[in-house]
Scaffold this motif. Structure first.
Motif: not given
Length: 73
Positions: A1-6
């Motif tokens: 998971m990327r920060v943007s997906e978080f």
């Protein structure tokens, strides 16, 4: 998971209230940090998301975020 997906998962699960949770809710699973503090400290976003989901009583069936793929097994 990327920060943007978080952030997508937070928004999908909690709506506008998600930013408040990320800023204010201390998460015991990650040493009492808030989600924002944990991101700044370099904690993996998946770890933060799971801590936030547990602390907010999100059903386990939604721990992977709305519209997110489940991890490979």
């Amino acid at each position: 998971m990327r920060v943007s997906e978080f952030w997508i998962a937070v928004g999908d699960e909690f709506g506008a209230y998600g930013r408040v949770l990320a800023r204010d809710l201390a998460l015991n699973d990650i040493g009492g940090l808030t989600a924002e503090q944990a991101i700044a400290a370099g904690v993996p976003p998946r770890t933060i998301w799971l801590a936030l989901a547990r602390a907010s009583d999100v059903p386990e069936s939604r721990w992977y975020g709305v519209g997110q793929r489940e991890p490979k097994k």
